[in-house]
Design a protein around this motif. Sequence first.
Motif, PDB file in Angstrom:
ATOM      1  N   ILE A 198     -27.036  51.490  23.694  1.00  0.00           N
ATOM      2  CA  ILE A 198     -28.459  51.718  23.971  1.00  0.00           C
ATOM      3  C   ILE A 198     -29.286  51.461  22.725  1.00  0.00           C
ATOM      4  CG2 ILE A 198     -30.162  53.460  24.619  1.00  0.00           C
ATOM      5  CD1 ILE A 198     -27.954  54.811  26.288  1.00  0.00           C
ATOM      6  N   VAL A 199     -28.813  51.942  21.576  1.00  0.00           N
ATOM      7  CA  VAL A 199     -29.571  51.762  20.331  1.00  0.00           C
ATOM      8  C   VAL A 199     -29.677  50.279  19.978  1.00  0.00           C
ATOM      9  CG1 VAL A 199     -29.564  52.220  17.849  1.00  0.00           C
ATOM     10  CG2 VAL A 199     -29.037  54.058  19.452  1.00  0.00           C
ATOM     11  N   ARG A 200     -28.607  49.537  20.165  1.00  0.00           N
ATOM     12  CA  ARG A 200     -28.662  48.094  19.899  1.00  0.00           C
ATOM     13  C   ARG A 200     -29.647  47.402  20.835  1.00  0.00           C
ATOM     14  NH1 ARG A 200     -22.152  47.245  19.059  1.00  0.00           N
ATOM     15  NH2 ARG A 200     -22.132  47.546  16.794  1.00  0.00           N
ATOM     16  N   HIS A 201     -29.668  47.852  22.077  1.00  0.00           N
ATOM     17  CA  HIS A 201     -30.629  47.296  23.036  1.00  0.00           C
ATOM     18  C   HIS A 201     -32.057  47.571  22.569  1.00  0.00           C
ATOM     19  CE1 HIS A 201     -32.590  46.410  26.886  1.00  0.00           C
ATOM     20  NE2 HIS A 201     -33.222  47.562  26.742  1.00  0.00           N
ATOM     21  N   VAL A 202     -32.298  48.753  22.029  1.00  0.00           N
ATOM     22  CA  VAL A 202     -33.632  49.091  21.520  1.00  0.00           C
ATOM     23  C   VAL A 202     -34.043  48.100  20.439  1.00  0.00           C
ATOM     24  CG1 VAL A 202     -34.940  50.803  20.177  1.00  0.00           C
ATOM     25  CG2 VAL A 202     -33.534  51.541  22.103  1.00  0.00           C
ATOM     26  N   GLY A 203     -33.122  47.835  19.501  1.00  0.00           N
ATOM     27  CA  GLY A 203     -33.431  46.890  18.433  1.00  0.00           C
ATOM     28  C   GLY A 203     -33.722  45.496  18.960  1.00  0.00           C
ATOM     29  N   GLU A 204     -32.930  45.030  19.910  1.00  0.00           N
ATOM     30  CA  GLU A 204     -33.124  43.688  20.464  1.00  0.00           C
ATOM     31  C   GLU A 204     -34.438  43.594  21.240  1.00  0.00           C
ATOM     32  OE1 GLU A 204     -29.679  43.121  22.838  1.00  0.00           O
ATOM     33  OE2 GLU A 204     -28.300  42.967  21.118  1.00  0.00           O
ATOM     34  N   ALA A 205     -34.749  44.629  22.021  1.00  0.00           N
ATOM     35  CA  ALA A 205     -35.978  44.609  22.821  1.00  0.00           C
ATOM     36  C   ALA A 205     -37.216  44.633  21.932  1.00  0.00           C
ATOM     37  CB  ALA A 205     -35.993  45.797  23.781  1.00  0.00           C
ATOM     38  N   LEU A 206     -37.151  45.372  20.832  1.00  0.00           N
ATOM     39  CA  LEU A 206     -38.296  45.444  19.934  1.00  0.00           C
ATOM     40  C   LEU A 206     -38.537  44.121  19.210  1.00  0.00           C
ATOM     41  CD1 LEU A 206     -37.853  49.002  18.384  1.00  0.00           C
ATOM     42  CD2 LEU A 206     -39.597  48.253  19.995  1.00  0.00           C
ATOM     43  N   TRP A 237     -34.956  54.926  14.342  1.00  0.00           N
ATOM     44  CA  TRP A 237     -36.051  54.665  13.409  1.00  0.00           C
ATOM     45  C   TRP A 237     -35.791  53.394  12.590  1.00  0.00           C
ATOM     46  CZ3 TRP A 237     -40.709  54.455  12.335  1.00  0.00           C
ATOM     47  CH2 TRP A 237     -41.197  54.325  11.049  1.00  0.00           C
ATOM     48  N   GLN A 238     -34.533  53.162  12.213  1.00  0.00           N
ATOM     49  CA  GLN A 238     -34.208  51.952  11.461  1.00  0.00           C
ATOM     50  C   GLN A 238     -34.638  50.707  12.228  1.00  0.00           C
ATOM     51  OE1 GLN A 238     -30.015  52.197  10.758  1.00  0.00           O
ATOM     52  NE2 GLN A 238     -30.186  53.947   9.374  1.00  0.00           N
ATOM     53  N   ARG A 239     -34.401  50.701  13.517  1.00  0.00           N
ATOM     54  CA  ARG A 239     -34.757  49.536  14.335  1.00  0.00           C
ATOM     55  C   ARG A 239     -36.248  49.485  14.633  1.00  0.00           C
ATOM     56  NH1 ARG A 239     -29.911  50.890  14.246  1.00  0.00           N
ATOM     57  NH2 ARG A 239     -28.206  49.478  14.756  1.00  0.00           N
ATOM     58  N   MET A 240     -36.837  50.634  14.774  1.00  0.00           N
ATOM     59  CA  MET A 240     -38.251  50.697  15.101  1.00  0.00           C
ATOM     60  C   MET A 240     -39.129  50.345  13.898  1.00  0.00           C
ATOM     61  SD  MET A 240     -40.227  53.969  16.662  1.00  0.00           S
ATOM     62  CE  MET A 240     -42.017  54.075  16.558  1.00  0.00           C
ATOM     63  N   GLN A 241     -38.673  50.681  12.712  1.00  0.00           N
ATOM     64  CA  GLN A 241     -39.483  50.461  11.509  1.00  0.00           C
ATOM     65  C   GLN A 241     -39.781  48.985  11.298  1.00  0.00           C
ATOM     66  OE1 GLN A 241     -37.652  52.039   7.986  1.00  0.00           O
ATOM     67  NE2 GLN A 241     -39.323  51.395   6.648  1.00  0.00           N
ATOM     68  N   ALA A 242     -38.754  48.158  11.400  1.00  0.00           N
ATOM     69  CA  ALA A 242     -38.955  46.723  11.214  1.00  0.00           C
ATOM     70  C   ALA A 242     -39.876  46.147  12.281  1.00  0.00           C
ATOM     71  CB  ALA A 242     -37.607  46.003  11.239  1.00  0.00           C
ATOM     72  N   ALA A 243     -39.725  46.633  13.511  1.00  0.00           N
ATOM     73  CA  ALA A 243     -40.559  46.139  14.608  1.00  0.00           C
ATOM     74  C   ALA A 243     -42.017  46.544  14.412  1.00  0.00           C
ATOM     75  CB  ALA A 243     -40.046  46.679  15.935  1.00  0.00           C
ATOM     76  N   THR A 244     -42.234  47.750  13.893  1.00  0.00           N
ATOM     77  CA  THR A 244     -43.601  48.222  13.656  1.00  0.00           C
ATOM     78  C   THR A 244     -44.298  47.350  12.622  1.00  0.00           C
ATOM     79  OG1 THR A 244     -42.900  50.484  14.127  1.00  0.00           O
ATOM     80  CG2 THR A 244     -44.985  50.205  12.984  1.00  0.00           C
ATOM     81  N   GLU A 245     -43.615  47.061  11.548  1.00  0.00           N
ATOM     82  CA  GLU A 245     -44.191  46.215  10.505  1.00  0.00           C
ATOM     83  C   GLU A 245     -44.513  44.823  11.043  1.00  0.00           C
ATOM     84  OE1 GLU A 245     -41.111  46.504   7.653  1.00  0.00           O
ATOM     85  OE2 GLU A 245     -41.817  48.407   6.800  1.00  0.00           O
ATOM     86  N   ARG A 246     -43.640  44.303  11.915  1.00  0.00           N
ATOM     87  CA  ARG A 246     -43.882  42.970  12.482  1.00  0.00           C
ATOM     88  C   ARG A 246     -45.092  43.006  13.409  1.00  0.00           C
ATOM     89  NH1 ARG A 246     -42.696  40.947  17.207  1.00  0.00           N
ATOM     90  NH2 ARG A 246     -41.362  42.714  17.739  1.00  0.00           N
ATOM     91  N   MET A 247     -45.184  44.042  14.249  1.00  0.00           N
ATOM     92  CA  MET A 247     -46.322  44.149  15.161  1.00  0.00           C
ATOM     93  C   MET A 247     -47.638  44.288  14.405  1.00  0.00           C
ATOM     94  SD  MET A 247     -44.799  46.689  18.101  1.00  0.00           S
ATOM     95  CE  MET A 247     -43.350  46.253  19.056  1.00  0.00           C
ATOM     96  N   MET A 248     -47.623  45.047  13.329  1.00  0.00           N
ATOM     97  CA  MET A 248     -48.834  45.204  12.534  1.00  0.00           C
ATOM     98  C   MET A 248     -49.230  43.883  11.883  1.00  0.00           C
ATOM     99  SD  MET A 248     -48.229  48.834  10.612  1.00  0.00           S
ATOM    100  CE  MET A 248     -49.692  48.599   9.611  1.00  0.00           C
ATOM    101  N   GLY A 249     -48.225  43.137  11.463  1.00  0.00           N
ATOM    102  CA  GLY A 249     -48.519  41.858  10.812  1.00  0.00           C
ATOM    103  C   GLY A 249     -49.033  40.817  11.776  1.00  0.00           C
TER     104      GLY A 249
END
Length: 502
Positions: A198-206, A237-249
């Motif tokens: 599930i966690v890997r899926h979260v990273g891929e989806a983000l 959070w590790q997976r979400m952090q990178a996605a957040t920075e990308r979305m903000m950029g």
Amino acid sequence: MDSQCAELLPLVCAVLSDPRQSLPDDTCLEKLLDWFTELTGRVSGLSLLQLHPCLTDFMSAVFKQKSSEPVILSFSLRLAGQLAASEEGFSFLEHRGVLDRAFGAQGVRGAAPWSEATVRSGWVRGLGGMLQHTPARHFFHNHGYTAVVLDLQTDMSLFVAAAANQLLAQILISTPSLPGHASPENGIGGVEDGTVEIVRHVGEALCSEDPLRSGQVLRLVGLTVGRCPQQVTEMLWQRMQAATERMMGNSQRSVQQPLLDALLAVARTALFSSADSSLVALMDGLLGTLSPKQAIPFASGIARLQDGPAALRRKATAVILQPLDCILAATDQQHPAGLVQEFVGERSVLEEQMSRKASCVSLLCLALSHTQQLSSLGLFPDPPATALLRCVLTVLKLSSGVAMPCGPAGASVLTSLIGSSRVQRSALDALGGPGPCPGGAEVPAEVLAVLLEYLRNPGVDSSVLKKAMQAVSRWLCFCSDSAAIWLFLNEGNKNNLSSRIS
């Protein structure tokens, strides 16, 4: 179980399992499930199955037919989950092949009724009811059901997608705390395989460009963090952090609301208290880049984080108050000291939105609503209370038509407020909310004078008048010089006001 109900149960099961019968209304099935829920709270699933073999026969017949009505199939799937919620009931149904026929690929999922949303929803909710113990979790993961639920997370039916998200959250929350550490290199440690999937899926989806996928996994994060083991929270959070920075950029003002909700959920965990927390920096950056409509609720969430950095909370408070500050600026009045010390974000963006009536009213009501909520909770550290109260009074005066000097740029802002019952209701809520209002002991006479004008105005909307009366009762106790109000009420106006409100 009541003896009469027990006698009727075989007949009910026979009717429900007969494909020639049809139900005019499925409300009875929901009531029947509620009844079984109550029973399994007092009697184990195994006892019910042993005392009433018709239940096993009924479920086996429905799952074998695969052509039953969708509502009957959905009911049967949820019933199977309820009865398998205990280890003994689970073993009983698994040994007889009922669970494989219910949830397996060759069962309901491989039949035509699977195209019905109510069947898919029943399948997910049935599994959720069953996943209360270790044997059920092993059954779920060994049969590869995690992948199916992940696929249903973006189902075309919102009910199915929401149920799938709830089930995934249930799995993450029930993950046992095992030795291991979620390092950035592996992010896995000693957690269960299903949780890792599930966690890997979260990273891929983000990382995908599909807003539906990313939105759903962000909602999953919001449902999960703070309730699951710390190790799982760190992995998410590790997976979400990178996605957040990308979305903000990519597009800072189009950040999805689920992302903001997920960030606030993470901020309520131990991750937020870290001295070098990257989460604090992300939230600080978002306060200055979000659109005002998104920034105000987000800032309100930050202000509620009592353990958060003081500087971040002050910045959040400023964001909430900025629409009120624009009103003061439009009136050419001298700003009350301390309302907004330093503007956050681009002032031109907020001023442009405040110049249009619809967005001006919407943002002002949003700011007033969150101001009232935080004040009533005692969570407004700044600004000085009197300054905030006088600002609310200014809004009430302007919306009732009181003339105030303004510059050319402020005319459109002030015109938007005149006669707006929506603004009046929000301001009165901010003025007379539960608990002591900010600065209440310092300016009660001015407050009552403004409220008296609302009571005297025959054109005031009845909903506004009702809130004004509530505010009067709230403020009378603060003012020793309240003769004007009492005189007005005693001059026969009380009955008139009551008739206008009703």
